[in-house]
Design an enzyme around this catalytic site. Structure first.
Site, mmCIF file in Angstrom:
data_model
loop_
_atom_site.group_PDB
_atom_site.id
_atom_site.type_symbol
_atom_site.label_atom_id
_atom_site.label_comp_id
_atom_site.label_asym_id
_atom_site.label_seq_id
_atom_site.Cartn_x
_atom_site.Cartn_y
_atom_site.Cartn_z
ATOM 1 N N LYS A 80 0.847 -1.197 0.000
ATOM 2 C CA LYS A 80 0.000 0.000 0.000
ATOM 3 C C LYS A 80 0.879 1.242 0.000
ATOM 4 O O LYS A 80 1.771 1.376 0.845
ATOM 5 C CB LYS A 80 -0.838 0.028 1.279
ATOM 6 C CG LYS A 80 -2.247 -0.465 1.095
ATOM 7 C CD LYS A 80 -2.891 -0.541 2.452
ATOM 8 C CE LYS A 80 -4.251 0.031 2.473
ATOM 9 N NZ LYS A 80 -4.831 -0.054 3.823
HETATM 10 C C1 E4P Z 1 -8.089 0.084 4.102
HETATM 11 O O1 E4P Z 1 -7.390 -0.198 3.178
HETATM 12 C C2 E4P Z 1 -8.091 1.412 4.743
HETATM 13 O O2 E4P Z 1 -6.855 1.709 5.314
HETATM 14 C C3 E4P Z 1 -9.201 1.488 5.760
HETATM 15 O O3 E4P Z 1 -10.394 0.996 5.151
HETATM 16 C C4 E4P Z 1 -9.420 2.872 6.331
HETATM 17 O O4 E4P Z 1 -10.567 2.841 7.132
HETATM 18 P P1 E4P Z 1 -10.903 4.021 8.179
HETATM 19 O O5 E4P Z 1 -11.218 5.256 7.404
HETATM 20 O O6 E4P Z 1 -12.106 3.502 8.934
HETATM 21 O O7 E4P Z 1 -9.682 4.185 9.050
#
Ligand code: E4P
Length: 217
Positions: free
Chosen positions: A84
């Site tokens: 990521k």
């Molecule tokens: C996933 O890849 C993301 O990091 C995650 O869904 C972020 O979620 P949040 O906005 O609830 O922290």
């Protein structure tokens, strides 16, 4: 639409995996920070033993050179690791360099279709629009998912749209109807997808009637 689980908890991964509906996992530093100091690599390897699908691990360095080095390291942990990388100038360069090396990249913190287009052109495997965080600031997060899907479809781009920052079951339905390729679902939302009060009432009524009919005691 496929479902990934949005967690760094191995207990949550194990609990969800038994249903056979989870085909990947997404993690981030905030999710890892809840895990009591376990090493990132160890946790990713534990998850990889349970789920045979893409597992996102997030880079935390800030320059393109650092991101590429870090991405290589994360990708070396397991064949299913998807790296990521947040979308900004350094991130975009790193996405391009990593993708050219065959490292699969999930571009995170996407809040506009233009960011998704740039990430796709740079070679991203996934783009992750954050639905809930846009809703939090009174914007319609799902509209960005729709736009990202349309951009990929209209222009024949192979990048998959991964609806992230999912907060409730309606987000999952809307992401599926918007044509998202994947939605990553927090562990508390997954059982909510299954539940319906009329199902519970119906099961109870059939059981009661089965007893009356002598089918069960
Ligand atoms: C996933 O890849 C993301 O990091 C995650 O869904 C972020 O979620 P949040 O906005 O609830 O922290």
């Amino acid at each position: 639409m496929r479902l990934f689980l949005d967690t760094a908890s191995i207990d949550d991964v194990r609990a969800a995996a038994r249903f056979g509906v989870i085909s990947g996992v997404t993690t981030n530093p905030s999710l890892l920070a809840k895990e009591g100091g376990v090493s990132y690599k160890q946790r990713i390897l534990e998850i990889a033993e349970v789920v045979d699908g893409p597992i996102s691990a997030e880079c935390v360095t800030r320059t393109a050179d650092e991101l590429v080095v870090e991405a290589r390291e994360l990708a070396s942990w397991h064949r299913n690791v998807v790296v990521k990388i947040p979308i900004d100038e350094a991130g975009l360069e790193a996405i391009h360099r990593c993708s050219s090396e065959g490292i699969r990249v999930n571009v995170t913190l996407i809040f506009s279709a233009n960011q998704a287009l740039l990430a796709a052109l740079a070679g991203a495997t996934y783009v992750s629009p954050f639905v809930g965080r846009l809703d939090d600031i009174s914007e319609e997060g799902m509209e960005v998912v729709r736009q990202c899907v349309d951009v990929m479809t209209i222009h024949g781009l192979p990048t998959q749209v991964l609806a992230a920052s999912i907060r409730h079951p309606l987000h999952v339905t809307q992401a599926a109807l918007a044509g998202a390729h994947v939605a990553t679902v927090p562990p508390n939302v997954l059982p909510q997808l299954l539940k319906h009060p009329l199902t519970d009432i119906g099961i109870q009524r059939f059981l009661d009637d089965a007893r009356k009919a002598g089918l069960v005691r």
